[in-house]
Scaffold this active site. Structure first.
Site, PDB file in Angstrom:
ATOM      1  N   SER A 141       2.860  -4.973   2.483  1.00  0.00           N
ATOM      2  CA  SER A 141       2.393  -4.949   1.100  1.00  0.00           C
ATOM      3  C   SER A 141       2.160  -6.361   0.593  1.00  0.00           C
ATOM      4  O   SER A 141       2.801  -7.318   1.054  1.00  0.00           O
ATOM      5  CB  SER A 141       3.448  -4.260   0.210  1.00  0.00           C
ATOM      6  OG  SER A 141       3.211  -4.513  -1.160  1.00  0.00           O
ATOM      7  N   TYR A 154      12.438  -4.361  -2.458  1.00  0.00           N
ATOM      8  CA  TYR A 154      11.207  -3.995  -1.758  1.00  0.00           C
ATOM      9  C   TYR A 154      10.474  -5.236  -1.274  1.00  0.00           C
ATOM     10  O   TYR A 154      10.093  -5.333  -0.092  1.00  0.00           O
ATOM     11  CB  TYR A 154      10.318  -3.186  -2.700  1.00  0.00           C
ATOM     12  CG  TYR A 154       8.983  -2.785  -2.117  1.00  0.00           C
ATOM     13  CD1 TYR A 154       8.888  -1.769  -1.172  1.00  0.00           C
ATOM     14  CD2 TYR A 154       7.805  -3.415  -2.527  1.00  0.00           C
ATOM     15  CE1 TYR A 154       7.660  -1.387  -0.647  1.00  0.00           C
ATOM     16  CE2 TYR A 154       6.575  -3.047  -2.007  1.00  0.00           C
ATOM     17  CZ  TYR A 154       6.514  -2.038  -1.068  1.00  0.00           C
ATOM     18  OH  TYR A 154       5.292  -1.667  -0.549  1.00  0.00           O
TER      19      TYR A 154
END
Length: 247
Positions: A141, A154
């Site tokens: 990501s 995350y």
């Protein structure tokens, strides 16, 4: 027929990737923690004339992964392609800023987003080395590059995933194995608010989120022989939204 294991392939990008790899002639091991979703994707592949095995289980659990890999080998053959796609927020864990994130929540993000890649890659890499070929693709990501407010666990895990890809790529390239990553941004997400989506679309060159199929395509490329000279590479697929530093 080469065998591909796609984690988190019951829905979203993972499902689209499993369907794309099957369309490209791969037998697909469909993994998801939700057994019903895994079975549904596997049925869709078979209905389209492909070969698939539903392999439900926790991709971060070494015992569960060892069992599903053994089942896949006996049913379809040696796994030659691994797509480490599973990720996001762990079940029951929210997106919080650092001061509201417990150590357990932080570690849960690491386990899901980074630990799963380690566990699954470790489970199949010896088989790839014996074959003298293999493809490992890790789904990453833009948060790995620019971080994410209310997402310290995350973003930390995804940044760690970059180091994982670079390190493993160096180790296994001499064995004919390619390890690469795809860095995604503005992928559709069912829990995203309309306001949040509008903001992301505003930053995107195309003014819209990518489709699952648009994200599956570069994964399929990295899993193909056309990517034979790529090692430790990150392909950015974000519609131009990489500048997430404002988040």
């Amino acid at each position: 027929m080469r065998v591909a294991l796609v984690t988190g392939s019951g829905a979203g990008i993972g499902r689209a990737t499993a369907l794309r790899l099957a369309a490209d002639g791969r037998a697909v091991v469909v993994n998801d923690v939700d057994a019903d979703l895994a079975s549904d994707t596997a049925r869709a592949i078979v209905a389209a004339g492909g070969r698939a095995l539903a392999a439900p289980g926790d991709a971060a659990d070494p015992d569960a992964v060892a069992a599903l890999v053994a089942d896949a080998r006996s049913t379809l053959g040696e796994i030659e392609i691994l797509v480490n796609n599973v990720g996001g927020a762990p079940s029951g864990v929210g997106w919080n800023e650092l001061r509201n994130t417990s150590a357990d929540d932080f570690y849960a993000f690491l386990r899901l987003n980074l630990g799963s890649a380690f566990v699954c890659t470790r489970a199949v890499i010896d088989g790839m080395i014996e074959l003298g070929r293999g493809k490992v693709v890790c789904v990453n990501s833009v948060s790995a590059v620019f971080g994410q407010r209310a997402g310290v666990g995350y973003a930390s895990a995804k940044a760690g995933l970059s180091g994982f890809v670079h390190s493993v790529a160096k180790e296994v390239a001499p064995h004919g194995i390619n390890v690469n990553a795809v860095l995604f941004g503005n992928a559709p997400h069912p829990s995203r608010t309309p306001e949040r989506q509008a903001l992301l679309d505003q930053w995107c060159h195309f003014g819209r989120p990518g489709t699952y199929e648009e994200f599956a395509a570069p994964i399929a490329f990295l899993a193909s022989e056309d990517a034979s000279y790529l090692s430790g590479t990150t392909v950015v697929v974000d519609g131009g939204t990489l500048r997430f530093a404002q988040l």
